[in-house]
Each structure stands twice: as structure tokens, then as C-alpha cells.
Design a protein around this motif. Structure first.
Motif, PDB file in Angstrom:
ATOM      1  N   ALA A 156     -29.505  10.188  -7.599  1.00 15.02           N
ATOM      2  CA  ALA A 156     -29.012  10.434  -6.577  1.00 15.02           C
ATOM      3  C   ALA A 156     -28.350  12.003  -6.696  1.00 15.02           C
ATOM      4  O   ALA A 156     -27.748  12.347  -7.615  1.00 15.02           O
ATOM      5  N   ASP A 166     -26.099  14.040  -5.480  1.00 16.72           N
ATOM      6  CA  ASP A 166     -24.671  13.905  -4.397  1.00 16.72           C
ATOM      7  C   ASP A 166     -24.002  15.498  -4.342  1.00 16.72           C
ATOM      8  O   ASP A 166     -23.016  15.543  -5.158  1.00 16.72           O
ATOM      9  N   LYS A 226     -32.844  11.449  -4.626  1.00 15.11           N
ATOM     10  CA  LYS A 226     -32.036  10.664  -3.247  1.00 15.11           C
ATOM     11  C   LYS A 226     -31.205  11.863  -2.863  1.00 15.11           C
ATOM     12  O   LYS A 226     -30.585  12.284  -3.512  1.00 15.11           O
ATOM     13  N   THR A 275     -20.588  -1.106   1.722  1.00 12.45           N
ATOM     14  CA  THR A 275     -19.852  -1.797   0.610  1.00 12.45           C
ATOM     15  C   THR A 275     -18.187  -1.148   0.918  1.00 12.45           C
ATOM     16  O   THR A 275     -17.302  -1.544   0.276  1.00 12.45           O
ATOM     17  N   PRO A 321     -28.175   0.538  -5.730  1.00  8.31           N
ATOM     18  CA  PRO A 321     -27.357   1.674  -6.242  1.00  8.31           C
ATOM     19  C   PRO A 321     -26.187   0.751  -7.197  1.00  8.31           C
ATOM     20  O   PRO A 321     -26.213  -0.192  -7.266  1.00  8.31           O
ATOM     21  N   GLY A 322     -25.186   1.584  -7.770  1.00 14.97           N
ATOM     22  CA  GLY A 322     -24.096   0.962  -8.683  1.00 14.97           C
ATOM     23  C   GLY A 322     -24.808   0.400  -9.627  1.00 14.97           C
ATOM     24  O   GLY A 322     -24.321  -0.666 -10.211  1.00 14.97           O
ATOM     25  N   ARG A 356     -25.449   0.943 -13.739  1.00 16.58           N
ATOM     26  CA  ARG A 356     -24.813   1.867 -15.018  1.00 16.58           C
ATOM     27  C   ARG A 356     -25.632   1.376 -16.309  1.00 16.58           C
ATOM     28  O   ARG A 356     -25.553   0.094 -16.680  1.00 16.58           O
ATOM     29  N   GLN A 388     -17.325   3.439  -9.075  1.00 25.24           N
ATOM     30  CA  GLN A 388     -18.205   2.356  -8.706  1.00 25.24           C
ATOM     31  C   GLN A 388     -17.391   1.049  -9.366  1.00 25.24           C
ATOM     32  O   GLN A 388     -16.823   0.925 -10.510  1.00 25.24           O
ATOM     33  N   VAL A 442     -31.259   3.285  -7.860  1.00 31.01           N
ATOM     34  CA  VAL A 442     -30.469   4.457  -7.553  1.00 31.01           C
ATOM     35  C   VAL A 442     -29.341   4.721  -8.733  1.00 31.01           C
ATOM     36  O   VAL A 442     -28.460   4.031  -8.631  1.00 31.01           O
ATOM     37  N   ILE A 443     -29.615   5.706  -9.296  1.00 28.84           N
ATOM     38  CA  ILE A 443     -28.450   6.416 -10.331  1.00 28.84           C
ATOM     39  C   ILE A 443     -28.172   7.772 -10.289  1.00 28.84           C
ATOM     40  O   ILE A 443     -29.156   8.374 -10.164  1.00 28.84           O
ATOM     41  N   GLY A 444     -27.090   8.040 -10.045  1.00 28.07           N
ATOM     42  CA  GLY A 444     -26.578   9.548 -10.136  1.00 28.07           C
ATOM     43  C   GLY A 444     -25.877  10.005 -11.239  1.00 28.07           C
ATOM     44  O   GLY A 444     -26.869  10.389 -12.213  1.00 28.07           O
ATOM     45  N   ARG A 445     -24.921  10.060 -11.228  1.00 28.49           N
ATOM     46  CA  ARG A 445     -24.000  10.774 -12.333  1.00 28.49           C
ATOM     47  C   ARG A 445     -24.440  10.387 -13.933  1.00 28.49           C
ATOM     48  O   ARG A 445     -24.178  11.602 -14.466  1.00 28.49           O
ATOM     49  N   PRO A 446     -24.690   9.321 -14.218  1.00 28.75           N
ATOM     50  CA  PRO A 446     -24.974   9.038 -15.469  1.00 28.75           C
ATOM     51  C   PRO A 446     -26.463  10.000 -15.900  1.00 28.75           C
ATOM     52  O   PRO A 446     -26.551  10.318 -17.012  1.00 28.75           O
TER      53      PRO A 446
HETATM   54  O1  C5P Z   1     -23.403   8.538  -9.435  1.00 27.22           O
HETATM   55  P1  C5P Z   1     -23.645   7.172  -8.965  1.00 27.22           P
HETATM   56  O2  C5P Z   1     -24.736   6.377  -9.708  1.00 27.22           O
HETATM   57  O3  C5P Z   1     -22.546   6.314  -8.556  1.00 27.22           O
HETATM   58  O4  C5P Z   1     -24.364   7.414  -7.313  1.00 27.22           O
HETATM   59  C1  C5P Z   1     -24.624   6.284  -6.657  1.00 27.22           C
HETATM   60  C2  C5P Z   1     -25.484   6.690  -5.312  1.00 27.22           C
HETATM   61  O5  C5P Z   1     -25.622   5.770  -4.642  1.00 27.22           O
HETATM   62  C3  C5P Z   1     -24.545   7.685  -4.304  1.00 27.22           C
HETATM   63  O6  C5P Z   1     -25.424   8.469  -3.859  1.00 27.22           O
HETATM   64  C4  C5P Z   1     -23.785   6.607  -3.520  1.00 27.22           C
HETATM   65  O7  C5P Z   1     -23.609   7.283  -2.305  1.00 27.22           O
HETATM   66  C5  C5P Z   1     -24.936   5.658  -3.417  1.00 27.22           C
HETATM   67  N1  C5P Z   1     -24.460   4.331  -3.181  1.00 27.22           N
HETATM   68  C6  C5P Z   1     -23.684   3.489  -3.595  1.00 27.22           C
HETATM   69  N2  C5P Z   1     -23.318   2.245  -3.246  1.00 27.22           N
HETATM   70  C7  C5P Z   1     -23.697   1.809  -2.406  1.00 27.22           C
HETATM   71  C8  C5P Z   1     -24.424   2.526  -1.517  1.00 27.22           C
HETATM   72  C9  C5P Z   1     -25.131   3.750  -1.906  1.00 27.22           C
HETATM   73  O8  C5P Z   1     -23.237   3.949  -4.690  1.00 27.22           O
HETATM   74  N3  C5P Z   1     -23.400   0.706  -1.934  1.00 27.22           N
END
Ligand code: C5P
Length: 234
Positions: free
Chosen positions: A7, A9, A31, A114, A171-172, A174, A183, A201-205
Motif C-alpha cells: 500500500a 499511501d 496499491k 471498517t 488488509p490489516g 502485520r 490498525q 495488502v501491507i503498507g507501513r511495515p
Molecule cells: O500501512 P497499513 O498496512 O496499515 O496499510 C493498509 C492499507 O489497507 C491502507 O491503504 C488502508 O487504507 C487499507 N485498508 C485497511 N483496512 C481496510 C480497508 C483498507 O487498512 N478495512
């Protein structure tokens, strides 16, 4: 190749492109959401795609069927790997989105955000619990011919049980020991995959790691030990 979409962002196209280049070949893709798209438009997406990294366009489209169909046509040149629409737009809107998307694009539905709880749903006239509403909208997405849904790690097991060939975006997630940040309910990558996630979907980690490529490879290594049950091609 890992099942991870990173992700991005950010509004910063240079940073996004640098991460896309970095993770190319080890991540399934990156993403980008509404924030990035509003700031950089289709040209920004093309800058990322230059690095041969598949792009997940998380635009959560929601409008009348004709408008969504035209919007998806307009996005088709970007050849997104995954595109999101709101299931609340209804069956005809979802059908129109799927029909207008390139054949290789997975069109997946967002069910209940969510950020909404039972009171919020009541405020917009929905009397069911969030879980019941997620279930209903997931069924509608399936009937409309979409590829799958976005759902949390807590929901994916049940959703996968009801829709064995669905494509589930989770997503969510870790890795064990990673910062949870904002989260609230997180699952580990291997738990999500074992429960039926098709992609994570993984962003910050990853984006906050000193070596994002290494971070993905570490997560992929933890998945290699995951039971194969849910890892079938979807
Ligand atoms: O950084 P992190 O791993 O928390 O990013 C998660 C990504 O997934 C972000 O783009 C966030 O908007 C998205 N997302 C989420 N929870 C949801 C739907 C989408 O964290 N229920």
C-alpha cells in the motif's frame, strides 16, 4: 512471487515510483488509492507502472451504472491488476464495472467500510449488523459476477468458505512483532493466507522499513511454512 500488494499511501509520486521500483519482482504489486489518484491522476499511475509492477487501483467506485462503466473504460488503459468498487452501488453497477474492465483486471467489491459500526449503518438506514451486511453484499458481488471482495483477516475464513473460488483481498496484516499503528484488529500474513486470502495488502511495515525488498522477502519466507490448503490459484 509473494501474494503481497504494497500500500503506497502517499501523494508523492517520486516516493511511490521509488518503492514500486524497489519491490518489483518480489511483491505481487503496489496499491494506490484515491489520495494518490486525486493528486497525480492517471499519469501518476503510469509512472509507477513503468517499473513493471502491477497496480491495484483502490478507487472504490460508486455511482450509477453508466457512470461507473464509463469510468472503468477510462481506466482500462492503465490495465490495473485489481480495481475496487462499492458493493453498495448495487448489482447493475457491479456488472457494468466488470463488463467494462480489461479481461485480466480483478474487479473486487468493498462491502462495509471498517470505519462504520452498527450505529453508523443505522444512520444510513441499514438495520443489520456490519457482519450481516458484509455477508449480504459479498453474496451480491458474487451474483454480479465480480471476482471477489476486500475483507478483514477476521472475515476471510467465513467468506472463503461461502465463495471457494472468490478472490479475497485482505488488509490489516502485520508480520509478527511489527508495529500495529492505527490498525485495531490485525492478523499475521500466514494466518490470513491459511484462512483463504488471495492477496495481502501491507503498507507501513514495508514502506517504513529500511529495506522494503528485504521486508517482503522475510514475509514471503514466513508464508512458505503456511499450509497449502488455501494457497490454490484463484
Ligand atoms: O500501512 P497499513 O498496512 O496499515 O496499510 C493498509 C492499507 O489497507 C491502507 O491503504 C488502508 O487504507 C487499507 N485498508 C485497511 N483496512 C481496510 C480497508 C483498507 O487498512 N478495512
Amino acid at each position: 512471487m509473494s501474494p503481497i500488494f504494497v500500500a503506497l499511501d502517499t501523494q508523492d509520486v517520486h516516493r511511490a515510483a521509488a518503492i514500486a521500483r524497489d519491490v518489483s519482482g518480489v511483491a505481487a504489486g503496489v496499491k494506490v488509492g484515491l489520495e494518490f489518484f486525486c493528486a497525480n491522476g492517471a499519469e501518476g499511475v503510469l509512472r509507477i507502472a513503468e517499473h513493471e509492477t502491477p497496480v491495484f487501483l483502490d478507487l472504490k467506485l460508486h455511482d450509477i451504472p453508466n457512470t461507473v462503466e464509463k469510468a472503468v473504460h477510462a481506466l482500462a488503459r492503465l490495465e490495473p491488476a485489481i480495481l475496487t468498487v462499492h458493493a453498495a452501488g448495487g448489482r447493475a453497477m457491479m456488472r457494468a464495472a466488470k463488463a467494462a474492465a480489461p479481461a485480466r483486471t480483478k474487479v473486487v467489491a468493498v462491502t462495509v467500510l471498517t470505519s462504520l459500526d452498527r450505529d453508523d449503518l443505522a444512520g444510513i438506514g441499514v438495520r443489520s449488523s456490519p457482519a450481516t451486511q458484509v455477508d449480504r453484499l459479498a453474496g451480491l458481488a458474487r451474483e454480479a459476477g465480480l471476482d471477489g471482495i476486500v475483507c478483514s483477516g477476521a472475515e476471510v475464513r467465513q467468506a472463503h468458505g461461502k465463495w471457494p473460488h472468490g478472490f479475497f483481498v485482505v488488509p490489516g496484516v502485520r508480520p509478527r512483532g511489527a508495529e500495529v499503528g492505527d490498525q485495531k484488529r490485525v492478523v499475521t500474513p500466514s494466518q490470513a493466507v491459511a484462512d483463504g486470502a488471495s492477496v495481502l495488502v501491507i503498507g507501513r511495515p514495508i514502506t517504513g522499513a529500511s529495506d522494503p525488498r528485504r521486508a517482503i522477502m522475510d514475509i514471503a519466507a514466513s508464508l512458505a511454512q503456511t499450509p497449502a490448503q488455501a494457497r490454490t490459484e484463484k
